[in-house]
Motif scaffolding. Structure first.
Motif, mmCIF file in Angstrom:
data_model
loop_
_atom_site.group_PDB
_atom_site.id
_atom_site.type_symbol
_atom_site.label_atom_id
_atom_site.label_comp_id
_atom_site.label_asym_id
_atom_site.label_seq_id
_atom_site.Cartn_x
_atom_site.Cartn_y
_atom_site.Cartn_z
ATOM 1 N N UNK A 1 0.840 -1.212 0.000
ATOM 2 C CA UNK A 1 0.000 0.000 0.000
ATOM 3 C C UNK A 1 0.869 1.254 0.000
ATOM 4 N N UNK A 2 1.918 1.253 0.832
ATOM 5 C CA UNK A 2 2.837 2.404 0.869
ATOM 6 C C UNK A 2 3.455 2.632 -0.508
ATOM 7 N N UNK A 3 3.927 1.561 -1.110
ATOM 8 C CA UNK A 3 4.588 1.646 -2.421
ATOM 9 C C UNK A 3 3.641 2.259 -3.451
ATOM 10 N N UNK A 4 2.403 1.735 -3.511
ATOM 11 C CA UNK A 4 1.427 2.193 -4.510
ATOM 12 C C UNK A 4 1.015 3.638 -4.246
ATOM 13 N N UNK A 5 0.741 3.966 -2.982
ATOM 14 C CA UNK A 5 0.306 5.334 -2.651
ATOM 15 C C UNK A 5 1.395 6.352 -2.931
ATOM 16 N N UNK A 6 2.645 5.975 -2.683
ATOM 17 C CA UNK A 6 3.755 6.897 -2.967
ATOM 18 C C UNK A 6 3.950 7.056 -4.485
ATOM 19 N N UNK A 7 3.834 5.963 -5.210
ATOM 20 C CA UNK A 7 3.993 6.028 -6.673
ATOM 21 C C UNK A 7 2.966 6.977 -7.285
ATOM 22 N N UNK A 8 1.728 6.923 -6.771
ATOM 23 C CA UNK A 8 0.653 7.735 -7.361
ATOM 24 C C UNK A 8 0.452 9.080 -6.652
ATOM 25 N N UNK A 9 1.388 9.452 -5.785
ATOM 26 C CA UNK A 9 1.364 10.775 -5.180
ATOM 27 C C UNK A 9 0.338 10.965 -4.085
ATOM 28 N N UNK A 10 -0.225 9.852 -3.577
ATOM 29 C CA UNK A 10 -1.214 9.964 -2.495
ATOM 30 C C UNK A 10 -0.539 9.985 -1.123
ATOM 31 N N UNK A 11 0.736 9.694 -1.105
ATOM 32 C CA UNK A 11 1.506 9.673 0.142
ATOM 33 C C UNK A 11 2.871 10.266 -0.173
ATOM 34 N N UNK A 12 3.389 11.054 0.739
ATOM 35 C CA UNK A 12 4.685 11.697 0.495
ATOM 36 C C UNK A 12 5.796 10.646 0.458
ATOM 37 N N UNK A 13 6.748 10.840 -0.474
ATOM 38 C CA UNK A 13 7.919 9.957 -0.531
ATOM 39 C C UNK A 13 8.925 10.473 0.493
#
Length: 210
Positions: free
Chosen positions: A82-94
């Motif tokens: 989930x972290x990986x996907x959310x970060x890839x799509x800009x929904x979570x800060x990298x």
């Protein structure tokens, strides 16, 4: 499939296909991948993998390498996917555990996904040699507590000598230890991903022979 294609090419006086020379950034291939048109595509054809592909929407070869490593019980259950996907799509800060680790973790959006990344972190932050970094990787993989305690001391000492304070070094070691249980061998993942991409490419451009 390549043999059949090349028989046709010989008959038509066309250049032979060398599957090792195909471009790894073919937009038509990635369009089919993102639509989970992956039945009969090596490693990417199970229902669970198709669901993951629809969420991840791979658009680079690195993403296919990551898919192979992510589709395992550890990453799926730990929230890492989930972290990986959310970060890839800009929904979570990298976020990076330390600024110097950006080059190491950039391709995986700040997530420690591969065993090789654990080794690189030890090299960058604690100035481990490749041999020492491999010892750390092995200790983490086997979860030997005495050896891990020794490795922690070595890591902290190396980080301290590299002007990284003990608190930061401890946090990063804890993070590495947590991810090491899920870490996958990137070279293994990349080799699988290449065959996945080649089969997806054949399916896209030569569906009948494929």
């Amino acid at each position: 499939a390549v043999e059949i294609i090349n028989q046709q090419h010989v008959q038509n006086n066309e250049e032979l296909l060398d599957i090792t020379q195909i471009p790894l950034d073919d937009s038509a291939v990635f369009k089919n991948l993102q639509e989970a048109q992956t039945t009969a595509v090596f490693q990417l054809e199970s229902r669970g993998m198709k669901d993951l592909i629809k969420r991840l929407l791979p658009n680079s070869f690195e993403d296919i390498v990551a898919l192979v490593a992510l589709f395992r019980p550890g990453p799926l259950q730990s929230g890492m996917v989930d972290d990986f996907i959310n970060r890839k799509h800009g929904r979570q800060a990298i976020k990076y555990p330390h600024p110097e680790l950006e080059p190491v973790l950039e391709n995986t959006y700040g997530v420690i996904l591969y065993q090789e990344q654990v080794m690189q972190i030890a090299q960058v932050l604690a100035k481990f040699s490749l041999g020492e970094a491999d010892m750390l990787r092995r200790a983490m993989g086997k979860k030997k507590f005495e050896e891990m305690a020794r490795q922690r001391e070595l890591f902290n000492a190396g980080a301290l000598a590299n002007n990284i304070d003990e608190k930061t070094a401890t946090l990063i070691f804890d993070l590495m230890e947590k991810f090491a249980g899920y870490g996958f061998n990137k070279s293994h993942s990349a080799a699988y991903a290449l065959v996945s991409y080649q089969t997806a490419w054949l399916k896209t451009h030569y569906p009948a022979p494929f």
